[in-house]
Write an enzyme that holds these catalytic residues in place. Structure first.
Site, mmCIF file in Angstrom:
data_model
loop_
_atom_site.group_PDB
_atom_site.id
_atom_site.type_symbol
_atom_site.label_atom_id
_atom_site.label_comp_id
_atom_site.label_asym_id
_atom_site.label_seq_id
_atom_site.Cartn_x
_atom_site.Cartn_y
_atom_site.Cartn_z
ATOM 1 N N SER A 144 30.153 46.131 39.463
ATOM 2 C CA SER A 144 31.731 46.840 40.322
ATOM 3 C C SER A 144 32.239 47.862 40.353
ATOM 4 O O SER A 144 31.316 48.946 39.806
ATOM 5 C CB SER A 144 32.675 46.123 39.049
ATOM 6 O OG SER A 144 34.274 46.523 39.078
ATOM 7 N N TYR A 159 36.071 45.494 30.625
ATOM 8 C CA TYR A 159 35.469 45.145 31.757
ATOM 9 C C TYR A 159 35.018 45.987 32.573
ATOM 10 O O TYR A 159 33.218 45.892 33.054
ATOM 11 C CB TYR A 159 36.392 44.365 33.023
ATOM 12 C CG TYR A 159 35.602 43.800 34.239
ATOM 13 C CD1 TYR A 159 35.308 42.703 34.332
ATOM 14 C CD2 TYR A 159 36.069 44.360 35.308
ATOM 15 C CE1 TYR A 159 35.052 42.233 35.252
ATOM 16 C CE2 TYR A 159 35.103 44.574 36.617
ATOM 17 C CZ TYR A 159 34.884 42.662 36.421
ATOM 18 O OH TYR A 159 34.309 42.499 37.499
#
Length: 250
Positions: A144, A159
């Site tokens: 990400s 995350y």
């Protein structure tokens, strides 16, 4: 000639589903892995089969080692020799600052996003590595842009940290198995229109932040899938330990 076989974890929706459809169109036999939503996973399989492709849905939580072992065994038995793995399964929790996070949340996120990717990569290497009599293959991990430079402040630092671990895993594993016929790369999506934002409590998050993207829009799951399939393909035959950012310049 038999089709190359790919396992795509978390493939019942979003980027995973888009990757499953594109992989099938490119000639792969596809394992659509899912955790809970059997109907959604079966819908992906049915669409692939309707278009003339080969696919099956296999339940399994990548955070549970027994489920991972079963997933790969089913693919061995039903689809044949594994050629590729897409470590797509991942979760995030509701938007929250670090000082509010409890250990249960951290364990859920890190176990699924990090341990799950390691377990699946391990099983893929055991099957694909020339060291173990395999024919080689490719692994693509989903990282990400949160890991690279955004960090998820005020929302998803856990995350982002889990995806930072995926970046390190990608580089290390790529070097570890480069001489065993296996390439390991990763894709870093930016803000993409998928259901994962609803899991964080803000279904419309992409529209809220899209003006911070130089291209002034969110991305599509299909755009991420294109990068994944390129890294899996022979066109990327000299690429390993590398990353493609699919983030509109963010």
């Amino acid at each position: 000639m038999s089709k190359p076989v790919v396992i795509i974890t978390g493939a019942s929706r979003g980027i995973g589903a888009a990757t499953a459809h594109l992989a099938a169109a490119r000639g792969y036999a596809v394992c659509v892995n899912y955790v809970h939503n059997q109907a959604a996973a079966q819908a992906v399989v049915d669409a692939i089969r309707a278009a003339g492709g080969e696919a099956l849905a296999v339940a399994g939580d990548v955070a549970v080692e027994a489920d991972v072992l079963k997933l790969f065994q089913v693919v061995d038995n039903e689809l044949g020799t594994l050629s590729a793995l897409v470590n797509n399964a991942g979760i995030l929790e509701r938007q929250m600052r670090v000082e509010e996070m409890d250990v249960a949340r951290l364990q859920r996120v890190f176990t699924t996003n990090i341990v799950g990717s390691f377990l699946c990569a391990r099983e893929a290497v055991r099957r694909m590595s020339t060291k173990f009599g395999g024919q080689g293959g490719a692994i693509v991990n989903l990282s990400s842009m949160a890991a690279k430079k955004l960090g998820g402040p005020g929302e998803y630092v856990d995350y982002a940290a889990s995806k930072g671990a995926i970046d390190a895993m990608t580089v290390g594993l790529a070097k570890e198995v480069a001489d065993q016929g296996i390439r390991v790369n990763a894709v870093r999506p930016g803000v993409i229109y998928t259901d994962i934002h609803a899991s964080g409590g803000e279904p419309g998050r992409v529209d809220r932040v899209k003006d911070s993207v130089p291209m002034r829009r969110g991305g599509s799951a299909e755009e991420v899938a294109q990068a994944i399939l390129w890294l899996l393909s022979d066109a990327a035959s000299y690429s390993t330990g590398s990353f493609i950012d699919v983030a509109g310049g963010r």
